[in-house]
Design a protein around this motif. Structure first.
Motif, PDB file in Angstrom:
ATOM      1  N   LEU A  21      13.857  -0.283  44.987  1.00 52.45           N
ATOM      2  CA  LEU A  21      13.727   1.182  45.025  1.00 52.45           C
ATOM      3  C   LEU A  21      13.183   1.681  43.689  1.00 52.45           C
ATOM      4  CD1 LEU A  21      17.072   2.059  46.798  1.00 52.45           C
ATOM      5  CD2 LEU A  21      14.777   2.413  47.699  1.00 52.45           C
ATOM      6  N   PRO A  22      12.543   2.850  43.694  1.00 52.22           N
ATOM      7  CA  PRO A  22      11.969   3.360  42.431  1.00 52.22           C
ATOM      8  C   PRO A  22      13.052   3.528  41.375  1.00 52.22           C
ATOM      9  CG  PRO A  22      11.208   4.641  44.299  1.00 52.22           C
ATOM     10  CD  PRO A  22      12.246   3.723  44.820  1.00 52.22           C
ATOM     11  N   VAL A  23      12.652   3.227  40.140  1.00 49.98           N
ATOM     12  CA  VAL A  23      13.579   3.341  39.016  1.00 49.98           C
ATOM     13  C   VAL A  23      13.718   4.819  38.643  1.00 49.98           C
ATOM     14  CG1 VAL A  23      13.989   2.730  36.616  1.00 49.98           C
ATOM     15  CG2 VAL A  23      12.981   1.063  38.184  1.00 49.98           C
ATOM     16  N   VAL A  24      14.964   5.292  38.524  1.00 50.33           N
ATOM     17  CA  VAL A  24      15.215   6.686  38.143  1.00 50.33           C
ATOM     18  C   VAL A  24      16.014   6.692  36.846  1.00 50.33           C
ATOM     19  CG1 VAL A  24      16.330   8.836  38.790  1.00 50.33           C
ATOM     20  CG2 VAL A  24      15.215   7.440  40.534  1.00 50.33           C
ATOM     21  N   ASP A  25      15.528   7.444  35.886  1.00 51.93           N
ATOM     22  CA  ASP A  25      16.188   7.542  34.573  1.00 51.93           C
ATOM     23  C   ASP A  25      16.430   6.163  33.961  1.00 51.93           C
ATOM     24  OD1 ASP A  25      16.249  10.248  34.884  1.00 51.93           O
ATOM     25  OD2 ASP A  25      18.275  10.287  35.730  1.00 51.93           O
TER      26      ASP A  25
END
Lengths: 202, 738
Positions: B471-475
């Motif tokens: 999943l996309p990396v957030v923070d």
């Protein structure tokens, strides 16, 4: 028309002054000495009273016993002038409550003349001054009230019934200010006779 | 009521009124004629005022105690401040009170001096002494006058009295008979009608000593000397008469005597009133003290409440914020430090409220996006599963559950491996994902993957095309993985069917069509040239043309067989008992003398949903295959074994056909189900390929097993038929529908 205090026909003034009686009773509850027999304490007592009609004018004759307390006599001996009040009230008797139609007050100053060592009585109404050698003698004269004019007979309605009442008392408010607080709380200074009530018949 | 008990206006008015009243009372105590008459009233007013003020203070005190016991915010601080204020204000007042009383009493005592008192006594005594000498002279003079008058006749008595009075200088002369009867009188004042008759005490003294002399203040005429003597009677039987004479004091002496008298009387009165005066002043001072004390205590309450109020608000506001109420706004309380604190608090709550609102808005938006995403995911025919970094299920859409044939919603939050424990048929799926995730964790290049998986679940064999990606990396934080998969079983079968159909069509077109002209040409060659040729050539031609014709026939048979394989007739599935079908097929082989014995080990089976003709073909192929495998075996045996396997989420029927032959060669064991793979001299190599195809069309799986000692098995697993409509929901049925 000569009547004793117990020969009260009806007590109209007492009804008017019920609240005063209630207050007095409440005060008496806090001072048991008041409830003691009157004869054992100094005080003023109206022995008899009579209203006479002479020449269309009602006059009051009364016999009042003035027994000054030792504190009162001491004050007189020390130059304090006392004021004795003779209160006379006349009511027209009605069904519900009586209506006061006359309220008269005689003021008499009593004191001591130091230089002559005489007791001096001055009737403020007439300005008469009398001197006496003793308190008892002055009290005897003071208590013998004769021909005190009240009101004219034409001022009353013959159809109505009237009643009067008399009392004698020491005027505490006439005492010097420093003496008044003591006089109000001390039985020795509470020299007030009961009301003597009598009917007034034309 | 609260306004009256806590407001500053009414209290200040009451204190001011009491102060004025106390001032008037103080003036009255000093015998001020102006306020003397109001002394008692003022005393009463002050007492009532102080009682009222005391009541207010008491009310405040009771309220404060109640608040302290109830542990109300700010109550403890208020108590401390009130106590401090009271101590600070009451202590100096009490000290001043004590010393004031001391000074007051000493001041009053200093008014009186023994020497002054003695001097006044002496002055009074001196006045008396001076008057007594005069009085003695007047007594002698009166006795002489009595003697003279006693001899006068009654008719001439008034005139004689008048003359005597004038000569003696008396103000009044009276002759009095028994019982006080006035016999004759002469007065210096002609208007005076009734003379001043002697009192009883004078008469008593007269009887005792024969005369009386004394000072009398007579009306407004001032001090007089009263002399009373008896008139000497010549005839003893005559009634007793007395002479009373009133002599005025000389004006100078009268003035002096009055002065001494009044001063003495005033001093005596003052001395007598010394203690009452002290009491009165003490009373006034005490009232002032009480007023000061009560006012100070009330001021302490008022100040403490005013100072504590913003702090109490702050405490309550902080509690409210702690409980999640960010709407709290405290009233402003001036521009001091507390006011700054209150303003900061208000600013803080405003920011908290804004932050909360923004968070709520974000949550709402997030929920909306989540709902939108879930709606999209639920409508997808592709299965989507998201896992967190610990490989726990985060989301599972409806299609995923449908494809996998398991209710996985209850496994949200569970680890990936735990699903396989309750759903055994998902083991290949979870193992494959687990391996891929491990690879992704170890090698970034392997983070995105794609793989085809085969499952055998409740709905039979399934081919899944899975792909996964992080999943996309957030923070800066990894959030997990997403796995997307599709059931491509139908697609593969369709593709395969189309491919084989194309091959069959091409074979028919490219090979079968030329075969007939070849065969006809060979037969024409035979008919045309065989009679004409010599025997030897004729034999050669006959052999060659016969070979051509036979091979062409063989090729035609091969093409026909392949067409049969490639042709996909419509399946007519129905509830079928496999055991009965096996028994029917076996009967065909038992009638043959050369047939090998076939042993049946059949277990009780539930019905399957299958086409009986296609399954019969499978059984024929497998039995034939097993018999052919046993050709070179001394004691050949064929065993058919059936059983039903029930697991948590699936049930299937297993058919095992076992031979006693040499088994599958290792070089072809992986390809035995592919067309044209065979080790037999005869045979087209399509038997097991057809078996595999039919089994897959029924949603089953097939594989081969070589046994350790001798023999091999072909194992078929078919899903147990579901009831009613559910049967039509199986992938096989769906595939048929497609």
């Amino acid at each position: 028309m000569h009547c004793s205090p117990s020969a009260d026909l009806r007590p109209p003034p007492a009804r008017t002054y019920k609240w005063l009686v209630a207050c007095s009773l409440a005060l008496m509850a806090f001072e048991p000495a008041v409830c003691a027999p009157v004869s054992a304490e100094p005080g003023f007592t109206v022995r008899s009273a009579e209203v006479r009609l002479e020449s269309g004018v009602y006059f009051l004759d009364a016999k009042i016993v003035f027994e000054f307390s030792a504190e009162a006599v001491e004050a007189m001996d020390n130059g304090v002038t006392l004021t004795v009040l003779i209160d006379v009230e006349v009511f027209r008797q009605r069904t519900l409550w009586d209506k006061k139609i006359l309220s008269r007050q005689s003021r008499i100053n009593v004191g001591v003349h130091a230089l002559s060592k005489k007791y001096v009585m001055k009737k403020l109404d007439t300005g008469e001054i009398h001197t006496y050698g003793s308190v008892e003698e002055m009290a005897a004269v003071l208590g013998n009230i004769e021909r005190l004019p009240l009101f004219e007979a034409a001022g009353i309605d013959t159809e109505d019934k009237y009643a009067a009442r008399v009392r004698a008392r020491l005027d505490i408010e006439a005492l010097p200010s420093p003496l008044r607080p003591l006089a109000y709380v001390s039985q020795a200074w509470r020299l007030t006779s009961d009301w003597y009530e009598l009917p007034l018949v034309r | 009521m609260k306004k009256i008990t806590t407001g500053i206006g009414p209290i200040l008015a009451l204190v001011a009124l009491l102060l004025v009243s106390l001032k008037l009372m103080s003036d009255a105590t000093e015998n001020s004629t102006r306020f003397g008459e109001l002394y008692s009233l003022l005393l009463l007013i002050n007492a009532l005022g102080l009682v009222t003020l005391g009541g207010l203070v008491g009310w405040n005190l009771i309220r404060l105690i109640a608040q302290f016991r109830a542990r109300r915010a700010g109550a403890s601080l208020t108590v401390r401040m009130v106590a401090m204020f009271v101590i600070l204000s009451v202590t100096p007042v009490l000290v001043v009170y004590y010393f004031s009383l001391q000074f007051l009493h000493r001041g009053i005592d200093s008014w009186f001096d023994v020497r002054v008192e003695r001097a006044l006594d002496d002055a009074l005594e001196l006045s008396r002494t001076a008057l007594e000498s005069r009085m003695r002279e007047l007594l002698k003079q009166s006795q002489l006058m009595a003697t003279d008058i006693s001899a006068v006749d009654a008719e001439k008595l008034p005139g004689a009295l008048e003359d005597t009075r004038r000569l003696s200088g008396a103000a009044e002369l009276s002759v009095i008979g028994p019982k006080g009867r006035i016999i004759a009188s002469s007065n210096i004042d002609p208007t005076a009608i009734v003379p001043a008759s002697p009192s009883d005490s004078i008469m008593v003294q007269l009887r005792q000593s024969g005369n009386y002399i004394g000072l009398d203040p007579i009306g407004d005429t001032g001090l007089h000397v009263r002399v009373v003597v008896t008139l000497p009677e010549e005839v003893p039987t005559q009634e007793l008469r007395i002479l009373q004479a009133l002599f005025p004091i000389t004006e100078r002496m009268s003035t002096l005597a009055d002065s001494v008298q009044s001063t003495y009387a005033k001093y005596r009165e003052l001395a007598y009133l010394r203690n009452p005066l002290k009491i009165s002043f003490t009373l006034t001072l005490s009232l002032v003290l009480l007023l000061s004390l009560l006012a100070a205590v009330w001021a302490a309450f008022f100040s403490a409440r005013r100072m504590v109020a913003p702090l109490r608000d702050l405490v309550q506001g902080t509690r409210a914020v702690a409980e999640g109420d960010y709407e709290t706004q405290l009233p402003r309380s001036g521009k001091n430090e507390v006011g700054f604190l209150v303003e900061s608090f208000n600013q803080m709550t405003r920011r908290l409220r804004d932050a909360r609102d923004e968070t709520r808005l974000s949550q709402i938006q997030l929920e909306e996006q989540r709902a939108y995403l879930e709606a999209v995911l639920s409508q997808l025919s592709t299965g989507v599963i998201t896992l967190d970094l610990e490989r726990r299920f985060v989301t599972i859409n409806h299609a995923a559950q449908q494809i996998l044939g398991a209710n996985l919603q209850s496994h949200l939050g569970d680890e990936l491996e735990s699903v396989a424990e309750s759903h055994l048929h998902l083991q290949p799926f979870t193992d494959s994902i687990a391996i891929r995730l491990q690879d992704a964790a170890s090698d970034e290049n392997l983070s995105e993957w794609r793989e085809q998986l085969i499952l055998f679940g409740a709905s039979g064999r399934q081919v899944l095309m899975c792909s996964g990606a992080p999943l996309p990396v957030v923070d800066g934080r990894d959030r997990g993985y997403v796995v997307v998969f599709d059931d491509i079983t139908t697609l593969i079968e369709a593709q395969r069917s189309a491919a084989w159909s194309e091959v069959a069509r091409r074979l028919a077109h490219e090979i079968r069509n030329p075969l007939t002209p070849i065969q006809l040409s060979a037969e024409r060659l035979r008919h045309k040239y065989l009679p004409k040729m010599n025997k030897r050539d004729a034999q050669g031609l006959d052999r060659l043309t016969r070979t051509i014709v036979q091979q062409v026939e063989a090729m035609k048979e091969m093409v026909r067989t392949f067409s049969d394989y490639a042709r996909t007739p419509r399946m007519v599935p129905e509830p079928l008992n496999i055991n009965e079908l096996i028994s029917d097929v076996i009967e065909l082989y038992r009638g043959d003398d050369a047939a090998q014995p076939v042993e049946l080990q059949l277990s009780e089976l539930p019905p399957v949903h299958a086409d009986p003709d296609r399954l019969r073909q499978i059984l024929h192929n497998l039995i034939k295959n097993a018999i052919e495998a046993n050709e070179d075996v001394a004691a050949p045996s064929v065993t058919i074994e059936t059983r039903c396997v029930r697991e948590t989420s699936r049930s299937y029927i297993e058919v095992r056909v076992r031979d006693s032959g040499p088994g599958f060669r290792s070089d072809i064991v992986d390809k035995v189900f592919e067309p044209y793979v065979t080790t037999k001299a005869k045979g087209n190599g399509l038997g097991l390929a057809i078996v595999k195809r039919i089994v897959e069309e029924h949603g089953g799986v097939v594989w081969t097993e070589n046994h350790d000692r001798r023999g091999a098995s072909v194992v078929i697993q078919l899903p147990v038929a579901a009831r009613g409509a559910e049967m039509d929901d199986t992938p096989a049925a769906k595939r048929e529908a497609v």
